[in-house]
Design an enzyme around this catalytic site. Structure first.
Site, PDB file in Angstrom:
ATOM      1  N   LYS A 195       0.869  -1.189   0.000  1.00  0.00           N
ATOM      2  CA  LYS A 195       0.000   0.000   0.000  1.00  0.00           C
ATOM      3  C   LYS A 195       0.898   1.230   0.000  1.00  0.00           C
ATOM      4  CE  LYS A 195      -1.994   3.091   1.941  1.00  0.00           C
ATOM      5  NZ  LYS A 195      -1.818   4.494   1.486  1.00  0.00           N
ATOM      6  N   GLU A 271       8.557   1.521  11.376  1.00  0.00           N
ATOM      7  CA  GLU A 271       9.702   2.408  11.093  1.00  0.00           C
ATOM      8  C   GLU A 271       9.129   3.821  11.023  1.00  0.00           C
ATOM      9  OE1 GLU A 271      13.173  -0.088  10.364  1.00  0.00           O
ATOM     10  OE2 GLU A 271      12.984   2.071  10.277  1.00  0.00           O
ATOM     11  N   GLU A 402       9.452  16.888  14.163  1.00  0.00           N
ATOM     12  CA  GLU A 402       9.972  16.491  12.857  1.00  0.00           C
ATOM     13  C   GLU A 402       9.342  17.386  11.791  1.00  0.00           C
ATOM     14  OE1 GLU A 402       8.663  12.707  11.191  1.00  0.00           O
ATOM     15  OE2 GLU A 402      10.719  12.326  10.529  1.00  0.00           O
TER      16      GLU A 402
HETATM   17  P1  NAD Z   1       2.036   9.101   7.209  1.00  0.00           P
HETATM   18  O1  NAD Z   1       2.142   8.399   8.499  1.00  0.00           O
HETATM   19  O2  NAD Z   1       1.080  10.205   7.065  1.00  0.00           O
HETATM   20  O3  NAD Z   1       1.671   8.078   6.038  1.00  0.00           O
HETATM   21  C1  NAD Z   1       2.416   6.910   5.810  1.00  0.00           C
HETATM   22  C2  NAD Z   1       1.528   5.873   5.179  1.00  0.00           C
HETATM   23  O4  NAD Z   1       0.491   5.551   6.087  1.00  0.00           O
HETATM   24  C3  NAD Z   1       0.848   6.296   3.887  1.00  0.00           C
HETATM   25  O5  NAD Z   1       0.819   5.208   2.999  1.00  0.00           O
HETATM   26  C4  NAD Z   1      -0.564   6.619   4.338  1.00  0.00           C
HETATM   27  O6  NAD Z   1      -1.518   6.450   3.330  1.00  0.00           O
HETATM   28  C5  NAD Z   1      -0.757   5.603   5.435  1.00  0.00           C
HETATM   29  N1  NAD Z   1      -1.762   5.954   6.447  1.00  0.00           N
HETATM   30  C6  NAD Z   1      -2.232   7.171   6.799  1.00  0.00           C
HETATM   31  N2  NAD Z   1      -3.159   7.061   7.773  1.00  0.00           N
HETATM   32  C7  NAD Z   1      -3.306   5.751   8.024  1.00  0.00           C
HETATM   33  C8  NAD Z   1      -4.104   4.996   8.932  1.00  0.00           C
HETATM   34  N3  NAD Z   1      -4.968   5.578   9.754  1.00  0.00           N
HETATM   35  N4  NAD Z   1      -3.959   3.656   8.938  1.00  0.00           N
HETATM   36  C9  NAD Z   1      -3.091   3.043   8.120  1.00  0.00           C
HETATM   37  N5  NAD Z   1      -2.314   3.694   7.240  1.00  0.00           N
HETATM   38  C10 NAD Z   1      -2.407   5.035   7.197  1.00  0.00           C
HETATM   39  O7  NAD Z   1       3.512   9.539   6.881  1.00  0.00           O
HETATM   40  P2  NAD Z   1       3.993  10.401   5.656  1.00  0.00           P
HETATM   41  O8  NAD Z   1       3.678  11.817   5.946  1.00  0.00           O
HETATM   42  O9  NAD Z   1       3.495   9.787   4.391  1.00  0.00           O
HETATM   43  O10 NAD Z   1       5.565  10.147   5.713  1.00  0.00           O
HETATM   44  C11 NAD Z   1       6.418  10.889   6.470  1.00  0.00           C
HETATM   45  C12 NAD Z   1       6.763  10.183   7.752  1.00  0.00           C
HETATM   46  O11 NAD Z   1       7.324   8.888   7.470  1.00  0.00           O
HETATM   47  C13 NAD Z   1       7.805  10.904   8.549  1.00  0.00           C
HETATM   48  O12 NAD Z   1       7.447  10.918   9.899  1.00  0.00           O
HETATM   49  C14 NAD Z   1       9.064  10.055   8.346  1.00  0.00           C
HETATM   50  O13 NAD Z   1      10.021  10.179   9.358  1.00  0.00           O
HETATM   51  C15 NAD Z   1       8.492   8.693   8.260  1.00  0.00           C
HETATM   52  N6  NAD Z   1       9.414   7.768   7.587  1.00  0.00           N
HETATM   53  C16 NAD Z   1      10.088   6.855   8.337  1.00  0.00           C
HETATM   54  C17 NAD Z   1      11.002   5.997   7.735  1.00  0.00           C
HETATM   55  C18 NAD Z   1      11.784   5.011   8.544  1.00  0.00           C
HETATM   56  O14 NAD Z   1      12.388   4.111   7.954  1.00  0.00           O
HETATM   57  N7  NAD Z   1      11.819   5.130   9.865  1.00  0.00           N
HETATM   58  C19 NAD Z   1      11.215   6.062   6.361  1.00  0.00           C
HETATM   59  C20 NAD Z   1      10.522   7.016   5.636  1.00  0.00           C
HETATM   60  C21 NAD Z   1       9.616   7.861   6.260  1.00  0.00           C
END
Ligand code: NAD
Length: 499
Positions: A195, A271, A402
């Site tokens: 996804k 992660e 962040e």
């Molecule tokens: P996000 O948490 O908003 O979204 C991530 C994913 O989760 C997307 O696919 C989104 O559609 C999905 N999502 C959103 N709400 C959901 C829910 N209620 N249930 C299940 N899935 C849901 O994050 P973002 O803004 O897309 O990405 C940025 C964040 O990701 C930052 O905090 C960054 O640090 C983190 N990140 C972490 C790593 C790591 O390896 N630790 C790598 C890349 C990004």
């Protein structure tokens, strides 16, 4: 800033992919969402529509989970030899390599990130992980043990695949994160549902097509595009998903973990976010440290979970270090990601632009000193200048939260490595850190004191399929590389026989 027409920069393969309909991969078929809903995908450099993809919801999740379940329980995947599974992974790696430029272009257009980054990181990083995990597939072994119960017993363990795994990834590195998460699960014998983030679904759809070209049995890898709140939440709460791998923000990670526990107690791998420190000690080699820290925060416009967003510099060299980084920030060429000369692309979305601008305004209101950048530029595109902030204090939101943009908060320190460790650890996160020094003793003593999953000495943003990656504290649960990544997707069974 001149933004060229991206169509003129796109190769024929990527253009042909873009022109196709973009559907969901469920089992062997590319299908439309049950609801008929679609979502728009925009070019972050222009804000213009580039594609429409299916918007899956819980009904589509049910179908994809059912397909993955059949492929796991009765399909050839879990029944074939582990060595054979490894060959599939290797074949996919070869196919990705042969489509490297096309994949880099699709990723650059969708995320806005400079295409040179996708060429040197995303595609080779994906290929390396598939090859590394292909090697592990045939080496997932149990053990025998000497038990102390009286009598004659033969005891041993078997590592079995956990089952159906849902993989939810964010928008910063869609292809590489999908591959990094699915490769260990597939090597272990699991089947998966990918996804991608709603902002960046294109490379995952292309990955699904290449998976079919590699001949994976139907249902082993399924692709659902759609919103997190609908299809992401449905997968997290699904009663027939055995494990969930979530990469994204800490706030969403908590929701996913809650849904996973409240439904069927599925295994959770997280992660999450970071606010990673770079610590420059008095004796650092500044020819390495200054570009190293700048690269750590400005690569991918700071949209990297491990970005060096908090900089602590010994006060004796503070001015020299921050002015060096500010010079680099001012020299980065902003532009469309597909332009090979671009070194700083736009942020991924208008929401992310609004968020980052909010932090810049808050920082100004709190009294930070902008040594470089600090502004939105580029008209309809979502560009933010590479920004260096000084005069930052520990209570400010720019320092604590962040930002996920090209924004560095710099702070001097006057004490020894204990003081540096205290500052570095003053965060809810613990993902990544770097220490810049020529003193080996201080480097390794400080590495022990910093509470984070990775500590880099004289480098930052180090990723390798063999090197553990993951977070302490609110940066996550589990490790994404090495054998530790495979362990998440296995159950350990103990078997005992009375002889
Ligand atoms: P996000 O948490 O908003 O979204 C991530 C994913 O989760 C997307 O696919 C989104 O559609 C999905 N999502 C959103 N709400 C959901 C829910 N209620 N249930 C299940 N899935 C849901 O994050 P973002 O803004 O897309 O990405 C940025 C964040 O990701 C930052 O905090 C960054 O640090 C983190 N990140 C972490 C790593 C790591 O390896 N630790 C790598 C890349 C990004």
């Amino acid at each position: 800033m001149h933004i060229p027409d991206p169509k003129a920069l796109l190769g024929s393969a990527a253009a042909a992919f873009l022109a196709q309909p973009h559907k969901l991969l469920i089992g062997k078929d590319w299908v439309e969402s049950r609801s008929g809903e679609t979502l728009d995908v925009v070019d972050p450099a222009t804000g213009k529509l580039i594609a429409q993809v299916q918007s899956a919801d819980a009904a589509d999740a049910d179908l994809a989970v059912a397909a993955a379940r059949v492929a796991f329980e009765s399909g050839p995947w879990s029944l074939m030899t582990a060595a054979e599974r490894g060959k599939y992974l290797w074949r996919l790696a070869d196919i990705l390599s042969s489509h490297a430029e096309e994949l880099a272009q699709i990723e650059s257009l969708d995320t806005g990130r400079p295409v040179f980054e996708c060429q040197i990181v995303d595609v080779p990083g994906s290929v390396n992980m598939l090859q590394y995990m292909a090697g592990w597939a045939g080496k997932i072994n149990g053990e025998t043990m000497n038990v102390s119960m009286p009598g004659d017993f033969h005891t041993y363990t078997i590592r079995e695949p956990i089952g159906v795994v849902a993989i939810i990834v964010p928008w910063n590195y869609p292809l590489e994160l999908a591959v990094w998460r699915m490769a260990p699960a597939l090597a272990a014998g699991c089947t998966v549902i990918l996804k991608p983030a709603e902002q960046t679904p294109l490379s995952t759809i292309r990955l699904g097509q290449l998976v079919q070209e590699a001949g994976f049995p139907p249902g082993v890898i399924n692709v659902l595009t759609g919103y997190g709140e609908s299809v992401g939440a449905a997968l997290s709460a699904h009663m027939d998903v055995d494990a969930i791998s979530f990469t994204g923000s800490t706030a969403t990670g908590k929701l996913v973990a809650q849904a996973a526990v409240a439904s069927n107690l599925k295994r959770v791998f997280l992660e999450l976010g970071g606010k990673s420190p770079a610590i420059v000690l008095e004796d650092a080699d500044l020819d390495i440290a200054i570009p190293g820290v700048a690269g750590g925060i400005f690569f991918s416009a700071g949209q990297v979970c491990t970005a060096s967003s908090r900089l602590f510099v010994h006060e004796k060299i503070f001015d020299k270090v921050v002015s060096g980084i500010a010079n680099i920030a001012r020299g980065l060429k902003l532009g469309h990601g597909l332009d090979p000369q671009t070194r700083l692309g736009p942020l991924v979305s208008s929401e992310q632009l609004t968020r980052v601008r909010g932090y810049l305004e808050q920082g100004r209101a709190d009294g930070v000193e902008m040594l470089a950048g600090g502004n939105h530029v580029g008209g309809d595109g979502y560009f933010v200048e590479a920004t260096v902030m000084a005069n930052v204090s520990a209570s400010m939101s720019v320092y604590r939260e962040e930002i996920f943009g090209p924004v560095l908060c710099a702070m001097p320190f006057s004490g020894d490595i204990e003081e540096a460790a205290r500052l570095a650890n003053d965060t809810i996160y613990g993902l990544h850190a770097s220490i810049w020094t020529q003193n080996l003793r201080n480097a390794h003593l400080l590495a022990r004191r910093v509470k984070s999953g990775n500590v880099c000495i004289n480098t930052h943003n180090f990723f390798d399929p063999a090197f553990p990656m993951g977070g302490y504290k609110q940066s996550g649960w589990g490790r994404a590389a090495g054998f530790a990544a495979i362990e998440h997707y296995t159950e350990m069974k103990g078997v005992v026989a009375r002889l």
